[in-house]
Design an enzyme around this catalytic site. Sequence first.
Site, short mmCIF file in Angstrom:
data_model
loop_
_atom_site.label_atom_id
_atom_site.label_comp_id
_atom_site.label_asym_id
_atom_site.label_seq_id
_atom_site.Cartn_x
_atom_site.Cartn_y
_atom_site.Cartn_z
N CYS A 182 0.84 -1.18 -0.04
CA CYS A 182 -0.05 0.39 -0.11
C CYS A 182 0.91 1.23 0.06
O CYS A 182 2.22 1.35 1.06
CB CYS A 182 -1.21 -0.05 1.29
SG CYS A 182 -1.57 1.69 1.51
N ASP A 189 0.51 -6.56 0.44
CA ASP A 189 -0.80 -7.14 -0.48
C ASP A 189 -0.34 -8.52 -0.66
O ASP A 189 0.36 -8.11 -1.81
CB ASP A 189 -1.69 -5.55 -1.25
CG ASP A 189 -1.85 -4.69 -0.45
OD1 ASP A 189 -2.82 -4.71 0.24
OD2 ASP A 189 -1.82 -3.54 -0.70
#
Length: 274
Positions: A182, A189
């Site tokens: 992120c 992620d």
Amino acid sequence: MSLLHDTPLGRASDYVDQYTPALLCPVPRWDAREGLELENSDLPFHGMDLWNAYELSWLNGKGKPMVAVAELTIPCTSANIVESKSLKLYLNSFANTRFESREAVIAAIEKDVAHTIGAPLDVRILSLKEAQREPLWEDHGQCVDGLDVSFEGFEYSPDLLFTDQGPEQSGVLFSHLLRSHCPVTNQPDWATVMVRYTGAPISPASLLRYVVSLRNHQGFHEQIIEQMFIDIQRRCAPRQLTVYGRFTRRGGIDINPFRSNFETLLPNARTVRQ
């Protein structure tokens, strides 16, 4: 229009439980596309972002809690994406608000999110029984993860991509090893990514090395998949190309960007990690 520092990402948040559309925060798509040298008026792909929200609840007309799964299909041509934590907070705000029907909840989400992204979208709300009947991911094509490949670094490198010699072919390659970060919180992620193409044969080992090179790269889910589409297009020049990412959920929401220059949206099929 919100900037990233104005969003709830990385901040302590109050969890409002009365319907509050103002919780939604937009993030402009243009910021990332400018770095890819793309023009919003002439994108080399079409596609959608499929959002699955597993923590939706509201009260019916008698005050009884209802639970459901929401599916939002957002066009990649929208001016903005929704900042994901703001969507979580927004959906949580339905918890102690009465709605007369499922259709009333759908109408509210469609109106509020459309205002945030600057485009219409499709919203489905599924009961748990209906959600159980939705398709699951089935492996089609070649998984590159089992290749015996060595890695010398983990810095983003599109130059790792190349094609093998041979006639044009239609192929499907996929990997469960995609990881990115992120750009605001630096949280990792995780995703499965599928590449479907027609053109010179893409080297499976080169795709694996390229996917792993994104391991410490920063970008929102949508930006990562668009980056991959552009990198594969520029390095391998397939005549037809689809890149489809299935990211694991965070905050009860998973995001699944689909970009293609030749086919329509593939099924919203949940992977084993979702």
